[in-house]
Design a protein around this motif. Sequence first.
Motif, short mmCIF file in Angstrom:
data_model
loop_
_atom_site.label_atom_id
_atom_site.label_comp_id
_atom_site.label_asym_id
_atom_site.label_seq_id
_atom_site.Cartn_x
_atom_site.Cartn_y
_atom_site.Cartn_z
N MET A 61 0.82 -1.20 0.00
CA MET A 61 0.00 0.00 0.00
C MET A 61 0.85 1.24 0.00
O MET A 61 0.36 2.36 -0.08
CB MET A 61 -0.89 0.01 1.26
N ALA A 62 2.15 1.05 0.19
CA ALA A 62 3.02 2.20 0.42
C ALA A 62 3.03 3.14 -0.77
O ALA A 62 3.17 4.34 -0.60
CB ALA A 62 4.44 1.72 0.70
N ALA A 63 2.82 2.59 -1.93
CA ALA A 63 2.97 3.43 -3.11
C ALA A 63 1.68 4.15 -3.45
O ALA A 63 1.14 4.02 -4.53
CB ALA A 63 3.44 2.59 -4.28
N VAL A 64 1.16 4.87 -2.50
CA VAL A 64 -0.02 5.68 -2.80
C VAL A 64 0.44 6.94 -3.48
O VAL A 64 1.43 7.53 -3.08
CB VAL A 64 -0.78 6.03 -1.52
N GLN A 65 -0.27 7.34 -4.48
CA GLN A 65 0.09 8.61 -5.10
C GLN A 65 -1.01 9.61 -4.88
O GLN A 65 -2.17 9.34 -5.17
CB GLN A 65 0.31 8.39 -6.60
N TRP A 66 -0.61 10.68 -4.34
CA TRP A 66 -1.65 11.68 -4.02
C TRP A 66 -1.70 12.72 -5.10
O TRP A 66 -0.71 13.24 -5.57
CB TRP A 66 -1.36 12.35 -2.67
N ARG A 67 -2.91 13.01 -5.53
CA ARG A 67 -3.12 14.16 -6.41
C ARG A 67 -4.31 14.92 -5.85
O ARG A 67 -5.39 14.36 -5.70
CB ARG A 67 -3.45 13.72 -7.84
N SER A 68 -4.08 16.15 -5.57
CA SER A 68 -5.22 16.92 -5.08
C SER A 68 -6.13 17.27 -6.22
O SER A 68 -5.67 17.51 -7.34
CB SER A 68 -4.75 18.22 -4.43
N ARG A 69 -7.37 17.29 -5.93
CA ARG A 69 -8.37 17.66 -6.92
C ARG A 69 -8.34 19.18 -7.09
O ARG A 69 -8.24 19.93 -6.12
CB ARG A 69 -9.75 17.25 -6.39
N GLY A 70 -8.36 19.62 -8.33
CA GLY A 70 -8.41 21.06 -8.53
C GLY A 70 -9.79 21.58 -8.15
O GLY A 70 -10.80 20.94 -8.40
N ARG A 71 -9.83 22.71 -7.52
CA ARG A 71 -11.13 23.21 -7.07
C ARG A 71 -11.39 24.57 -7.65
O ARG A 71 -10.49 25.39 -7.79
CB ARG A 71 -11.16 23.34 -5.53
N ASN A 72 -12.62 24.81 -7.96
CA ASN A 72 -13.04 26.16 -8.30
C ASN A 72 -14.05 26.60 -7.25
O ASN A 72 -15.23 26.30 -7.32
CB ASN A 72 -13.67 26.18 -9.69
N TYR A 73 -13.52 27.26 -6.24
CA TYR A 73 -14.36 27.57 -5.08
C TYR A 73 -15.55 28.42 -5.47
O TYR A 73 -16.66 28.22 -4.98
CB TYR A 73 -13.54 28.25 -4.00
N GLU A 74 -15.30 29.40 -6.38
CA GLU A 74 -16.39 30.30 -6.79
C GLU A 74 -17.57 29.49 -7.30
O GLU A 74 -18.70 29.64 -6.86
CB GLU A 74 -15.89 31.22 -7.91
N ALA A 75 -17.22 28.63 -8.27
CA ALA A 75 -18.27 27.86 -8.93
C ALA A 75 -18.99 26.96 -7.93
O ALA A 75 -20.22 26.84 -7.94
CB ALA A 75 -17.67 27.03 -10.06
N GLU A 76 -18.20 26.36 -7.04
CA GLU A 76 -18.81 25.46 -6.06
C GLU A 76 -19.79 26.22 -5.18
O GLU A 76 -20.88 25.73 -4.88
CB GLU A 76 -17.73 24.81 -5.18
N LEU A 77 -19.33 27.41 -4.80
CA LEU A 77 -20.19 28.22 -3.95
C LEU A 77 -21.50 28.52 -4.67
O LEU A 77 -22.58 28.41 -4.10
CB LEU A 77 -19.47 29.51 -3.58
N GLN A 78 -21.34 28.90 -5.94
CA GLN A 78 -22.54 29.20 -6.72
C GLN A 78 -23.49 28.01 -6.75
O GLN A 78 -24.70 28.15 -6.58
CB GLN A 78 -22.14 29.57 -8.16
N ARG A 79 -22.91 26.86 -6.96
CA ARG A 79 -23.76 25.67 -7.03
C ARG A 79 -24.47 25.40 -5.72
O ARG A 79 -25.56 24.88 -5.68
CB ARG A 79 -22.90 24.47 -7.42
N CYS A 80 -23.75 25.73 -4.63
CA CYS A 80 -24.31 25.40 -3.32
C CYS A 80 -25.42 26.35 -2.90
O CYS A 80 -26.24 26.01 -2.06
CB CYS A 80 -23.23 25.44 -2.25
N ARG A 81 -25.40 27.51 -3.50
CA ARG A 81 -26.43 28.48 -3.11
C ARG A 81 -27.79 27.87 -3.32
O ARG A 81 -28.05 27.29 -4.38
CB ARG A 81 -26.29 29.75 -3.98
N PRO A 82 -28.63 28.02 -2.41
CA PRO A 82 -29.97 27.48 -2.60
C PRO A 82 -30.69 28.30 -3.64
O PRO A 82 -30.38 29.47 -3.85
CB PRO A 82 -30.61 27.66 -1.23
N GLU A 83 -31.62 27.67 -4.30
CA GLU A 83 -32.44 28.43 -5.21
C GLU A 83 -33.26 29.39 -4.37
O GLU A 83 -33.85 28.98 -3.36
CB GLU A 83 -33.35 27.50 -5.99
N ALA A 84 -33.25 30.62 -4.81
CA ALA A 84 -33.89 31.63 -3.97
C ALA A 84 -35.35 31.26 -3.71
O ALA A 84 -36.12 31.05 -4.64
CB ALA A 84 -33.81 32.99 -4.65
#
Lengths: 297, 969
Positions: free
Chosen positions: B1-24
């Motif tokens: 298991m030692a050979a785990v390779q980590w790659r962080s997921r790229g994030r677009n916080y702005e877009a995520e936030l927009q998506r999370c906003r509830p529909e008014a």
Amino acid sequence: MSVTLDIRLKRANKVYHEGETVAGVIVLACKEAMQHHGISLSMEGLVNLQLSSKSVGVFEAFYNSVKPIQLISCNIEVAKAGKIPGGKTEIPFEFPLLTKGNKVLYETYHGVFVNIQYTLRCDMKRSLLAKDLSRNCEFIVHCQPQKAKVVPTPVNFSITPDTLQNIRERSSLPKFLIKGHLDATNCVISQPLTGELVVENSDVPIKSIELQLVRVETCGCAEGYARDATEIQNIQIAEGDVCHGLPIPIYMVFPRLFTCPTLETTNFKVEFEVNVVIVLHDDHLITENFPLKLCRV
Amino acid sequence: MAAVQWRSRGRNYEAELQRCRPEAAPVEFGDYHPLKPIMVTDTKTRRGARKGSTSSSSSSSSSAAPDPLSSMLDGTDPLSMFAAASATETPALSHSASTGDLGRKKREKETEEAVGPDFEPWSVKRGEILARFTTTEKLSINLFMGSDKGKAPSPGSSAVSEKVRTRLEELDDLEEGSQRELLNLSQQDYANRIEELNQSLKEAWASDQKVKALKIVIQCSKLLSDTSVIQFYPSKFVLITDILDTFGRLVYDRIWTMCSDPRPLSDSFTVDDVNDTAKETCLNWFFKIASIRELLPRLYVEAAILKCNRFLNKSGIQETLPRLTAMIRGIGDPLVAAYTRAYLCRVGMEVAPNLKDSLNRNFFDLLGSFRQISSESVQNQLVQQRVEVPEYLTLYSPAINWILQCIAYRAPEPLLTEMMERCKKLGNNALLLNSVMRAFRPDFVATRATDFIGMIKDCDEAGFPKHLLFGSLGRSLACADPPESERLTILNEAWKVITKVRSPRDYINCAEIWVEFTCRHFTKRENNTVMADIIKHMTPDRAFEDAYPQLQSVIRKILTYFNDFSVLFSMERFLPFLDMFQKDSVRVEVCRSIMEVFIKHQLEPTRDPVILNAMLHICKTMHDSVNALTLEDEKRSLSLLIIGFIRMVCFGRDFEQQLSFCVEARATFCNLEPVLVQLIHTVNQLAMETRRVMRENHSRKTAAFVRACAAYSFITIPSLSSIFSRLSLYLQSGQVALANQCLSQADAFLKAAVSILPDVPRSISIEGKLRSSESFLMDFINNFLATLLVIPDHPEHGVLYLVRGLLNMVQDYTWEDNSDAKVRVYVSALPLLAAMSQETYLYSIPKVDSNETLYGGDPKFLSEINKLCETLIGQVLDHLKSLGRDEHSTRRQGALAFSLFGVLLAHGDLRNNKLSQLAVNLWNLSHKHGYCDTRVSVRTLESIKQQAVQHDMSHLSDTVQRLTLQSRT
């Protein structure tokens, strides 16, 4: 095999009048059934006269005349010989309180030389092995209320050194003026003796003022008589140097049994007096005597 | 298991936030209020597990559902209902518990109804009298028959023979004329003897020796005619009337129980309800008592059983009271007579409060015999006992006060006026005047205050002490207001007399009362004068040492009326007055009461130098009282008071002065840790306030100032002993320093925090209990990690210096056995690292360049992060493996695996096959033992499916297919 015998009167205060019926129960309490040889109940009213020791010598001659005077006596058999069951047994009884002939039922009175007493006595005879049992119970007789109206006859008094008798040295007596009144000398026995007393002035401070109730008992007959005055009770109405000019109430309840309506018969007399006693601080004793007539209404 | 390779997921916080906003969802204003009952009607959630992006929101609408809180308050609140019920229930319960006697309870209830709660009961007076009339003289008890009063049996030696002997002695004692005189008793002995008599009375009664009981009572009341050691007489009266009360109660209760067959008598029974036996018994008592020879016992005992008249006839009490009242005239000694009257009034009030006539009669008789007080026999007695007339006169006060109180209770105005006129006729007798002022309604006295002052002045100088008179007047004026126009004259007249009182004790007793009046109606000027006068009187010979309670009460009164501290401290004499409290404990108590008032009434922050100086002085006094022996609670409450002061200090825009105040305060209050904590908070707040004022652009001067603030915190924190306050303060101060662009300071704070981490004990004491510190530590570390995102790396140290430092500390820390805490820290460090590898960070501090700008997404930096992540995951996996070895830890293993899965899902780039394989493995591991909550699993799957719809996340749909849901078996 213990058994207790008791007489219980119906009236809590045990007071009866002539003509009434003395009613009650004999209470027998034992653990188990018990044999007896008969139970009897007797009622008796007696006047006991006694001579005071100081007059005994003089009256030895008619010693016989002081034997008790029977006022009432009767006897009934409550139960014939037999058995009483275990537990509590109550046997009711009734005695009519009636005299024979022209005898009068005097009121109950406990005195020194004269005693008027009414008793019930219950006897239970038992077999030879067990002791006989008996029980006494006193009940109280009040005489019939007096028909005539009582006139209170109030009395005023004023005591100064000059009004006193029986003084050894009139000169050594301090000055004082004590005024007062008794509301009645004809007193109703069930109501208190009342009046007022004012110390107008007194050179020597007063130590105490007391009311002394005295019984005067006379026993005797035609040949002679003995008259003795003894104290029934002494009630203090003032203690210490009381305020001058302020009326102090005279108030005394007549004690039950020890007083009765004033009584005068051929063989004996019972009379009452009250003394107002003023004790001064230098232990001078000033007494003013008032004969009382007690009656019952 | 030692050979785990980590790659962080790229994030677009702005877009995520927009998506999370509830529909008014439209919300009507009229309906919506945050405090109205909230009912969630619709929830729309999108996936997004980043900090700062709220993932759920609720639209709410009001509904008619009743608010549970308000429904509690509409009258029928069960708590208050219960309290009301218990208020009426409790006395009854305690009574029936103590005596098991219904009669008593009923009787007391009845009395209360007739008299009302505004009547000050005897029980209150009782204690006062006992405390006030004391003596050091030797006392004697002269009894004609005794109880077992020979020697107090030593506890524990209750051998049978002893008992038998005392019984025999008791029998002997009952023989006629067995006179016993006890000499040389101290006051305490005397009280004990009387209590013994009280006990033997109860015993005699309980063992059916009614005659003996009566004898005891008679002998006791006889003691009341003895006026030797006259100073003690009022107390003696109290002690002996207790016995009489007991007796009265016993007789009444006994007759009452005789009538309670077949059912108990009602409260309002009439003579007809009483059976003959009971009547006869009752009558017997009265006959017996009527034949008591001496006057005083006869009076007292008849008064004691006065209530029993109810059994005999309707008018019994009504007739007896006047008769007994008249009989008291026969008592020659005025003091004895006065107290007998007081007792009769007391019994009368209890039994027949409506019979006012005999109360009045008593009072008039008292007036009538007043000249007795100056009679020769009394004078002789005083000379003999070496008692001064003024002292003698005060002995009357309790009795006369009581009688007048009974008369004045709900009495009509004309009656009171008449009483006053009668007193006046007696040449303004001071003693009476005093009692009138004490007993009559304060408003009655207050409206005639000027008259009273006149009368007081007219009083005989030699008799009753005038300061007592003014004391009584003052007491009335403290409760009721005299006419406006007369107030100043009253104060002047009164104070003229008070200031002339020589004895400091008398003076302060009187002055204390009048302070209330002064405070109520006058300004600081008058009060200042009054205080000056008190200081003048109390300073010579350190007289204040004996008068602390009174002086404290003065302060209390002043504080009640002067809430404005600028006014208070502007009274020149206030601080010198405080200086009179020289005993430490009293001093602290006074300071404390001042502080309490300050905190309660000082609502606006202040910079008034007068207040600050004075308060600092007061606080310092409190602080200086702390020593090694001070209790924790005491320290805490003192700290709270001082903190309350510090929070009220504000110099407005003069920040530097505020800081220097904090410096001074730190020096002053160095022994109270909570105060230091507050000071650090204050300084931090000051720095933030400066930042706000400068709109985040520090000038050179303000930059230096905020650095000074940071320095203040930095050197103050180490002096705290509580490790968690140190940690959180380091963190907070670090954040503040960062916000103020003091990078090196922030670094130092955080480094310091990391460096003390190993010192955190494994368990800490909370509220006296030893608790594990793990959860606190976890909280702190998570908080710390969140801060680390924005901390730029120090140029001289390596990449991620602080993060590594923290993780190293975590590794070296001795965690509790069988705890996953360390690994959980590793798991929660992963999101941080993932966040750090983004191009733009989720949050940043204005004017501070974080690592995003410093490294600009440098691949070296990223690979450094990835390496670190791989190490961490490796550690976690190792731990999971070790957990798998033990049967008992499978549940923990599952939970941990699931949390790592969650992190991978959220932050890892699952396009990488290895990572996605790892995620699938973790999912399976967490479900392996069936400890997983199925609902959570289902929801997770759903959320993944939703995410997979988005355009760059399509790879997730493959992953989902591989995640199997275990059905519950």
